[in-house]
Design a protein around this motif. Structure first.
Motif, PDB file in Angstrom:
ATOM      1  N   PRO A 164       0.813  -1.212   0.000  1.00 38.32           N
ATOM      2  CA  PRO A 164       0.000   0.000   0.000  1.00 38.32           C
ATOM      3  C   PRO A 164       0.850   1.266   0.000  1.00 38.32           C
ATOM      4  O   PRO A 164       2.029   1.236   0.360  1.00 38.32           O
ATOM      5  N   HIS A 165       0.229   2.363  -0.402  1.00 29.86           N
ATOM      6  CA  HIS A 165       0.907   3.658  -0.380  1.00 29.86           C
ATOM      7  C   HIS A 165       1.210   4.058   1.056  1.00 29.86           C
ATOM      8  O   HIS A 165       0.368   3.949   1.948  1.00 29.86           O
ATOM      9  N   LEU A 166       2.426   4.542   1.279  1.00 31.98           N
ATOM     10  CA  LEU A 166       2.814   5.074   2.584  1.00 31.98           C
ATOM     11  C   LEU A 166       3.174   6.543   2.429  1.00 31.98           C
ATOM     12  O   LEU A 166       3.723   6.948   1.392  1.00 31.98           O
ATOM     13  N   PRO A 167       2.904   7.365   3.434  1.00 31.48           N
ATOM     14  CA  PRO A 167       3.230   8.790   3.328  1.00 31.48           C
ATOM     15  C   PRO A 167       4.737   9.007   3.224  1.00 31.48           C
ATOM     16  O   PRO A 167       5.515   8.451   3.998  1.00 31.48           O
ATOM     17  N   GLY A 168       5.138   9.806   2.238  1.00 30.75           N
ATOM     18  CA  GLY A 168       6.546  10.120   2.043  1.00 30.75           C
ATOM     19  C   GLY A 168       7.295   9.139   1.165  1.00 30.75           C
ATOM     20  O   GLY A 168       8.498   9.296   0.941  1.00 30.75           O
ATOM     21  N   TRP A 169       6.580   8.138   0.602  1.00 29.49           N
ATOM     22  CA  TRP A 169       7.258   7.072  -0.138  1.00 29.49           C
ATOM     23  C   TRP A 169       7.167   7.249  -1.652  1.00 29.49           C
ATOM     24  O   TRP A 169       7.466   6.313  -2.399  1.00 29.49           O
ATOM     25  N   GLU A 170       6.816   8.423  -2.108  1.00 23.27           N
ATOM     26  CA  GLU A 170       6.650   8.615  -3.549  1.00 23.27           C
ATOM     27  C   GLU A 170       7.942   8.307  -4.317  1.00 23.27           C
ATOM     28  O   GLU A 170       7.895   7.819  -5.447  1.00 23.27           O
ATOM     29  N   GLY A 171       9.078   8.578  -3.706  1.00 24.76           N
ATOM     30  CA  GLY A 171      10.360   8.352  -4.396  1.00 24.76           C
ATOM     31  C   GLY A 171      10.899   6.947  -4.290  1.00 24.76           C
ATOM     32  O   GLY A 171      11.902   6.604  -4.942  1.00 24.76           O
ATOM     33  N   ILE A 172      10.256   6.110  -3.481  1.00 20.12           N
ATOM     34  CA  ILE A 172      10.703   4.723  -3.321  1.00 20.12           C
ATOM     35  C   ILE A 172      10.037   3.875  -4.386  1.00 20.12           C
ATOM     36  O   ILE A 172       8.826   3.652  -4.348  1.00 20.12           O
ATOM     37  N   GLN A 173      10.823   3.407  -5.344  1.00 22.40           N
ATOM     38  CA  GLN A 173      10.269   2.655  -6.461  1.00 22.40           C
ATOM     39  C   GLN A 173      10.921   1.277  -6.563  1.00 22.40           C
ATOM     40  O   GLN A 173      12.127   1.133  -6.347  1.00 22.40           O
TER      41      GLN A 173
END
Length: 338
Positions: A164-173
């Motif tokens: 699931p999406h976690l806050p602050g993880w947009e750059g973790i791919q």
């Protein structure tokens, strides 16, 4: 010369050291002190003594946020994400300048950043995960919510639909595939992790497999599984709890029945002979656990293993250009002096 017979010490490789002082991936303080404990134990000096051209890049600056509320059951998500991105940048820079990187941690959430950084340089690399634990829980399969038990789930492409999406993880791919990973030393695997391993047919070798086949055969099977051509860069992610707690008592999640120092030295020496170890993580040294004797034993056992990854061999070594002194020259010098 056959590398298996070459015992000469030389500046045979440039090596960058990056400290990853993260402790937010689990519940116990102390792993943030791991990098300094290893340095104080003589890490850089040992590596230089065996001929490595070492540059210590210092520690990743984590700059923790004071307020980092859990997201559902996941603890410290923003801090771990921010630290992972900074770690990835430092690892990438180190690999591009020195060609080889040793990341000293820090809890095993450090591997999110080290794998991301390594994949930017060598996207075809393979990962040997040497650990008592599989560390491939997702936030939805984890009972504890500690990210040090989840790092692989965030970097494996096939698991993206399950994370699931976690806050602050947009750059973790995600940056690697399931067939790029092999585990060695497993003996404490959660149900969700076991299901993931079997669903995707991943290469997992437990201590039962080691006992049944021997460490030489298991290492060969692991390498053949992820790199049958023997040509790809290798990323070793080594949690010190892979070893039995009698050797590494100062770690947060010890599990009895682990690898011996002897078995780990064999793994390290054999991988060193491949010449393909581009990246090595050292995770979960915690100087806050145990007394001074425990900490010293953990650090010394860890450093014994680390040095083997970079050329130190139990058969012995000799410095570059070393010549055996001859008795004739010594006798002549004594005669001339008299």
């Amino acid at each position: 010369m056959d590398k298996r017979r070459n015992s000469e010490i030389g500046t045979w490789r440039k090596l960058g050291v990056v400290g990853v002082p993260v402790s937010k991936g689990q519940r116990r303080d102390g792993t943030e002190k791991g990098p300094q404990a290893l340095r104080d134990g003589g890490l850089v000096e040992r590596l230089k003594k065996i001929g490595c051209d070492v540059k210590d890049h210092g520690d990743v600056n984590f700059g923790y946020l004071d307020e980092d509320l859990p997201h559902e059951n996941v603890k410290n998500p923003r801090n771990v994400a921010m630290g992972s991105l900074r770690t990835a940048d430092e690892v990438e820079k180190c690999l591009r300048t020195e060609g080889h990187c040793l990341a000293i941690g820090g809890d095993h959430s450090m591997a999110i950043g080290t794998i991301m950084g390594h994949a930017r340089v060598h996207p075809d690399m393979v990962v040997l995960w040497i650990d008592a634990h599989a560390d491939i829980n997702t936030p939805l399969t984890s009972d504890s919510g500690n990210i040090h038990g989840m790092p692989l789930s965030f970097v494996v492409e096939e698991l993206d639909p399950y994370v699931p999406h976690l806050p602050g993880w947009e750059g973790i791919q995600p940056c690697i595939k399931v067939d790029q990973i092999a585990w060695i030393g497993l003996r404490d695997v959660d149900p969700g992790e076991r299901k993931i391993i079997e669903k995707f047919g991943m290469n997992a070798f437990s201590m039962h497999d080691v006992d049944n086949n021997g460490i030489k055969e298991i290492l060969k099977k692991a390498l053949d599984a992820v790199d049958p051509t023997g040509t790809k860069p290798i990323h070793v992610s080594f949690d010190v709890d892979a070893m039995d707690p009698t050797h590494t008592p100062s770690t947060g999640t010890p599990v009895s029945g682990g690898l011996s120092v002897r078995e780990m030295c064999f793994i390290a020496e054999e991988l060193a002979l491949t010449g393909r170890v581009a990246m090595l993580d050292i995770a979960e040294v915690n100087p806050n656990i145990g007394d001074e004797k425990d900490v010293n034993q953990t650090v010394n056992s860890t450093l014994d293993v680390v040095s083997r990854f970079y050329g130190h061999r139990r058969q012995g070594l000799f410095p570059t250009n070393y010549e055996i002194p001859t008795a004739i020259l010594r006798r002549n010098s004594l005669i001339n002096a008299s």
